[in-house]
Design an enzyme around this catalytic site. Structure first.
Site, PDB file in Angstrom:
ATOM      1  CD  GLU A 164      -3.218  -0.553   2.124  1.00 22.04           C
ATOM      2  OE1 GLU A 164      -4.364  -0.969   1.924  1.00 22.04           O
ATOM      3  OE2 GLU A 164      -2.895   0.088   3.151  1.00 22.04           O
ATOM      4  CG  HIS A 169       8.501 -29.486  -1.296  1.00 26.10           C
ATOM      5  ND1 HIS A 169       9.145 -30.639  -1.673  1.00 26.10           N
ATOM      6  CD2 HIS A 169       9.103 -29.092  -0.138  1.00 26.10           C
ATOM      7  CE1 HIS A 169      10.072 -30.950  -0.775  1.00 26.10           C
ATOM      8  NE2 HIS A 169      10.072 -30.021   0.165  1.00 26.10           N
ATOM      9  CE  LYS A 174     -12.296   0.759   0.928  1.00 29.41           C
ATOM     10  NZ  LYS A 174     -11.900   1.640   2.050  1.00 29.41           N
TER      11      LYS A 174
END
Length: 546
Positions: free
Chosen positions: A400, A421, A536
């Site tokens: 951010e 792995h 948003k």
């Protein structure tokens, strides 16, 4: 303070801040002092740092007392003692050791000064660049680092309204801190389960701390469940079903009260609590929010919840050191005093622009250097499962902060040896887009010796007599060689001493300081997140919000 200190008294303290007009001194947990520039020396003082330095212990004379502000006015020159001569030696040696607590008086200072200058303060976070494959000299960035350091501490950079974390260890509200610890004890007494309702910085820091410090399968009697960080219907409904027959407390964390994931979950949880406990629900719900504004604060006041303040000058991803993180961490039974001591020590250690002495800035510069060399991603690597959420917190902190204006490194993470792995194949032989930052732990919480087995059917007796931590360390060393030597993937190594509260407090400030330096070097604002608002707006439109 009136009874403790008197004018003319000789006292001892630590320099916590230096401004053009004077030096601030911490005397004890409740008292500070100021040495005005005119009281530094009888000699002409052009630069206070020529006489005293951040973190240095000094002996001074009380010349006045400001009782209302619990601050002393102090003088060095009144003792007729020249710090300048000793500072000249220290500046040349580039060492700033903390003085032993048992040393009092000027004669003993003169006697032991040579040994102090030879001493090295313990490095709580060791930065190893031997495997970073750097093509430039870190020290060539010193001028830029010094400029940004001043920008951070003078609060003149972009987003400077949100740098309250820089000196939080010295400025936090002691009364509220005491209330946090009292509320944590109350939660432990009243609940089997604590619901931490929040998203992003409102919960990641606390979870990182609790999981790092307590590890898996801890003996903590209070179960902590993190909610309000997802829209998943299954997750929300199953949580409500799980807690219906348990004693529950709630800590809802939201500055604005409008974060949809958190607000949605909290309405459901609030109604659950009111149905289960009636009027007593208010004594089991704790709100951490803005001091005056937002939607959560008036609701908390209306309902009668105990509230704690999210400081206006500290953003969410930095808020683990405030009541946002401290209340759930303390409720988990962790020593928050030790955490804050680690934070305080880091604040002293990293208020230093010298790349020879500040490992946080060394890490910050190395990140930018590797980006310049074409890397686009930084992979946080740990070999301890209890550091998984430290990595999640780190990803938000860096993602951010620097991911804007088409700049920045993509933060990602793995936990080895598990991910060797899976993702390990890409790191070893995939496109060379990333470098690794590996966090290693010198002293694990637990260890044991691997046993022999009759017949050695599983063919593991070659490990008999070795500790499990030794095996884990060799896995790290083998991977390091494979990735760096064979795969040509740069590795930055960060070693911490232990996974305890003190080291956590120290480590988060290390990352705060490295983050601020690193992102300011990109010339972007480290403290906003405008891109988060895009999803948003689209979501609200699709949800039909007016």
């Amino acid at each position: 303070m009136k009874d403790e200190f008197k004018t003319g008294q000789i006292i001892e303290g630590i320099i916590t801040g230096i401004k053009p007009y004077g030096a601030f001194v911490k005397i004890d947990d409740h008292t500070t002092g100021l040495i005005h520039i005119s009281e530094i020396s009888d000699e002409f003082v052009r630069d206070i740092e020529y006489f005293v330095s951040q973190g240095e212990k000094v002996i001074a004379k009380v010349i006045d007392i400001d009782e209302d502000r619990t601050q002393l006015r102090l003088s060095l020159k009144a003792l007729n003692y020249s710090h300048r001569k000793k500072r000249k030696v220290q500046v040349e040696d580039k060492k700033r050791p903390l003085l032993p607590k048992n040393v009092i008086g000027f004669e003993s200072i003169k006697e032991v000064l040579p040994s102090w200058l030879k001493a090295r303060k313990k490095e709580m976070v060791k930065v190893d660049l031997q495997h970073a494959l750097l093509t430039e000299d870190i020290l060539s960035y010193q001028e830029e680092v010094s400029k940004v350091h001043r920008m951070i501490h003078d609060k003149t950079g972009k987003g400077n309204d949100y740098v309250g974390w820089v000196d939080w260890a010295n400025t936090y509200d002691k009364d509220e801190y005491a209330r946090v610890k009292a509320a944590a004890k109350k939660i432990q007494d009243q609940a089997e389960v604590l619901l931490v309702v929040g998203i992003g910085g409102s919960y990641l820091g606390a979870r990182a701390a609790i999981e790092m410090i307590q590890g898996q399968y801890s003996n903590n009697k209070l179960e902590i469940i993190y909610v309000g960080n997802t829209f998943s219907s299954t997750s929300i409904v199953r949580t409500l079903n799980y807690i219906k027959d348990k004693e529950v407390a709630v800590n809802v964390i939201s500055k604005s009260g409008t974060t949809t994931e958190t607000a949605l979950a909290f309405r459901l949880i609030r109604q659950f609590m009111e149905e289960k406990y009636g009027d007593d629900a208010k004594d089991r719900i704790y709100a951490t929010t803005d001091k005056d504004s937002g939607l959560l604060k008036p609701l908390a006041d209306l309902k009668g919840y105990e509230t704690f303040v999210i400081p206006n000058d500290i953003g969410g991803r930095f808020s683990v050191i405030t009541p946002v993180g401290l209340l759930p961490i303390a409720a988990a039974g962790i020593d928050v005093d030790a955490l804050m001591k680690g934070l305080e020590q880091a604040t002293l250690d990293f208020n230093n622009d010298d790349l020879n002495e500040n490992p946080a800035y060394v890490y910050a510069v190395a990140r930018r250097m590797l980006e310049k060399e074409g890397k686009v991603a930084e992979m946080f690597v740990s070999y301890e499962p209890q550091l998984v959420f430290l990595a999640e917190w780190w990803k938000q902190l860096f993602g951010e902060s620097e991911g804007k204006e088409d700049k920045g490194l993509l933060p990602t993470s793995v936990n080895n040896s598990t991910d060797l792995h899976s993702v390990g194949q890409f790191v070893q032989e995939g496109s060379k887009i990333l470098f690794e930052t590996v966090v290693t732990v010198k002293n694990p919480m637990e260890d044991m010796i691997f046993p022999t087995d009759e017949g050695d059917i599983d063919q593991l007796d070659y490990l008999a007599g070795k500790s499990l931590h030794w095996v884990n360390q060799k896995a790290f060393e083998g991977t390091l060689e494979a990735h760096v030597v064979t795969g040509k993937v740069p590795n930055i190594i960060l070693e911490i001493d232990a996974m305890d509260a003190y080291n956590f407090g120290y480590l988060v400030y290390f990352f705060f300081k490295a983050l601020a330096m690193s992102v300011y070097m990109l010339d972007v604002n480290p403290f906003d997140q405008p891109g988060v608002e895009v999803y948003k707006r689209n979501m609200f439109r699709l949800l039909g919000k007016k």
